[in-house]
Design an enzyme around this catalytic site. Structure first.
Site, short mmCIF file in Angstrom:
data_model
loop_
_atom_site.label_atom_id
_atom_site.label_comp_id
_atom_site.label_asym_id
_atom_site.label_seq_id
_atom_site.Cartn_x
_atom_site.Cartn_y
_atom_site.Cartn_z
N ARG A 271 -10.98 0.86 14.18
CA ARG A 271 -11.01 1.51 12.87
C ARG A 271 -11.98 0.72 11.99
O ARG A 271 -13.16 0.62 12.29
CB ARG A 271 -9.60 1.56 12.26
CG ARG A 271 -8.60 2.36 13.06
CD ARG A 271 -7.28 2.57 12.33
NE ARG A 271 -6.85 1.41 11.56
CZ ARG A 271 -5.64 1.27 11.05
NH1 ARG A 271 -4.74 2.20 11.22
NH2 ARG A 271 -5.32 0.18 10.36
N LYS B 71 0.83 -1.20 0.00
CA LYS B 71 0.00 0.00 0.00
C LYS B 71 0.87 1.25 0.00
O LYS B 71 2.06 1.21 0.31
CB LYS B 71 -0.91 0.00 1.23
CG LYS B 71 -0.16 0.04 2.55
CD LYS B 71 -1.11 0.04 3.74
CE LYS B 71 -0.33 0.14 5.05
NZ LYS B 71 -1.21 0.29 6.21
N MET C 16 10.80 24.36 1.65
CA MET C 16 10.04 23.49 0.76
C MET C 16 10.93 22.71 -0.20
O MET C 16 10.66 21.53 -0.48
CB MET C 16 9.02 24.32 -0.05
CG MET C 16 8.15 23.48 -0.96
SD MET C 16 6.95 24.46 -1.88
CE MET C 16 5.84 24.99 -0.56
N TYR D 40 15.08 30.40 6.85
CA TYR D 40 13.99 31.21 7.38
C TYR D 40 14.03 31.32 8.91
O TYR D 40 14.23 30.34 9.61
CB TYR D 40 12.64 30.63 6.99
CG TYR D 40 12.36 30.66 5.50
CD1 TYR D 40 12.40 31.86 4.79
CD2 TYR D 40 12.04 29.50 4.81
CE1 TYR D 40 12.13 31.89 3.43
CE2 TYR D 40 11.76 29.51 3.45
CZ TYR D 40 11.82 30.72 2.77
OH TYR D 40 11.55 30.74 1.42
#
Length: 386
Positions: free
Chosen positions: A137, A39, A319, A271
């Site tokens: 779940r 998966k 990013m 940053y």
């Protein structure tokens, strides 16, 4: 002959290691069939190549979460048994029936939809009934189980479905001794016995995931479903490392330095200037960031191997890029920066990054984004002597 420029970044996937991991895991559960869980694009490793390699190494089942993943495997030519379990109303049941998938059913709505698809196609659908034994779940609650079993038997009598399996999933198998393990296992046995007592004849009963396969032999039943362990990552680092379990990490993530430059003392980096150079130094720019799946939470802590030395992310991960303080070293632009790999050549591991980011290694490998090409190596079985 034209030389190929080095890739900005690459995730090298060692399929020989994956095949070896499958064989190791099979040895832990020699009496059970093996489902290779692929998966989420094989936990970020590339679904189709990993499925093929696992089958070559002896997996007799392949497992996915979504039906779309399972159908993609069929379209790629993967044969044999494929199971998928994360269905929603209106899902591609008809396509699943036509593709001979084993489809999980957790409630009456799903049984009705798959039965209708089977009737429309004129073929018997293969379904597996999932029991919620305590994870909370997917899965049918114990109070609703008798009705689901009864309706499944009715659908079988009409030739619409064949119940091929009964299954469940652990909540805390990665915590040996957790009281929920014994409780879930006992309830699973009860729910299986009830279904079989009413006339269900499953081919397989299964509950063991990676930690169950490695540490809980009493949970193996007819089939085990290793996921993360197949990719060489320990599901329970507190219990045993990958090496201690005999597993080898399959993914190696690296990038080419985009810039190396001198910086004076007191120079802010990235940053927010959360890192300021403590003295005159050199800085290396690594051209991957959270847009590629490198966790921003590892800003200031993520380890990277550059020029044979371990470095640490300097300041915030952006990013598309982050910086490492090279401490005056001057590796050439284009030199390799290794974020993680097996760890046997001094490089960090996915587990190291998980600790740096306050998460689990599952997330580290799975989140690596599509901008990072997967380069599959050792695709031929001869590469690992099988």
């Amino acid at each position: 002959m034209t030389e190929t420029a080095p890739l900005r970044a690459r995730a090298e996937i060692d399929l020989a290691a994956l095949r070896a991991n499958v064989r190791t895991l099979r040895a832990h559960a020699p009496g059970a069939a093996f489902m290779a869980v692929v998966k989420a694009d094989a936990y970020g490793h590339g679904m189709v190549p990993c499925a093929r390699a696992a089958v070559e190494a002896g997996a007799t089942w392949v497992g996915t979460a979504t039906p779309e993943e399972a159908l993609a495997l069929r379209a790629a030519g993967i044969e044999g048994r494929i199971m998928c379990w994360l269905w929603t109303p209106g899902g591609p049941w008809r396509e699943g029936v036509e593709a001979d998938l084993d489809m999980s059913v957790s409630g009456l709505w799903a049984l009705r939809e798959v039965s209708a698809a089977a009737r429309a196609v004129g073929r018997t659908a293969r379904v597996q009934l999932k029991a919620d034994t305590g994870l909370g779940r997917g899965g049918c609650m114990p109070a609703d189980w008798p009705e689901l079993v009864s309706q499944a038997l009715q659908a079988e009598a009409e030739g619409l479905v064949r119940v091929t399996g009964l299954w469940s999933h652990f909540a805390c198998a990665d915590e040996p001794g957790h009281p929920s393990i014994a409780a879930q296992l006992a309830l699973f046995r009860e729910m299986v016995a009830e279904a079989e007592g009413r006339g269900i004849r499953p081919e397989v009963r299964h509950i063991a995931n990676s930690p169950g396969t490695l540490t809980l032999p009493e949970t193996h039943f007819d089939l085990v479903r290793p996921g993360i362990a197949m990719y060489g990552i320990s599901p329970s680092p507190e219990v045993g490392t990958s090496e201690e379990f005999g597993l080898r990490p399959v993914m190696r993530l690296s990038a080419s330095l985009a810039l190396v430059k001198h910086a004076p003392a007191g120079h802010g980096v990235s940053y927010g200037h959360h890192y300021v150079t403590p003295g005159e130094t050199t800085l290396g720019l690594v051209p991957v960031g959270y847009g590629d799946g490198v966790p921003r939470h590892a800003s200031g802590t993520g380890p990277v191997l550059v020029g044979g030395k371990l470095r640490t992310v300097a300041g915030r991960i952006a990013m598309d890029q982050f910086v490492v303080d090279l401490g005056g070293d001057e590796p050439a632009v284009g030199s390799e920066a290794v974020l993680f790999g097996p760890g046997d050549r001094g490089e960090p591991t996915a587990e190291d990054w998980a600790q740096a980011a306050g998460t689990i290694a599952y997330e580290i490998v799975t989140r690596i984004g599509t901008r990072v090409p997967r380069v599959h190596v050792n695709e031929r079985r001869e590469a690992d002597g099988v």
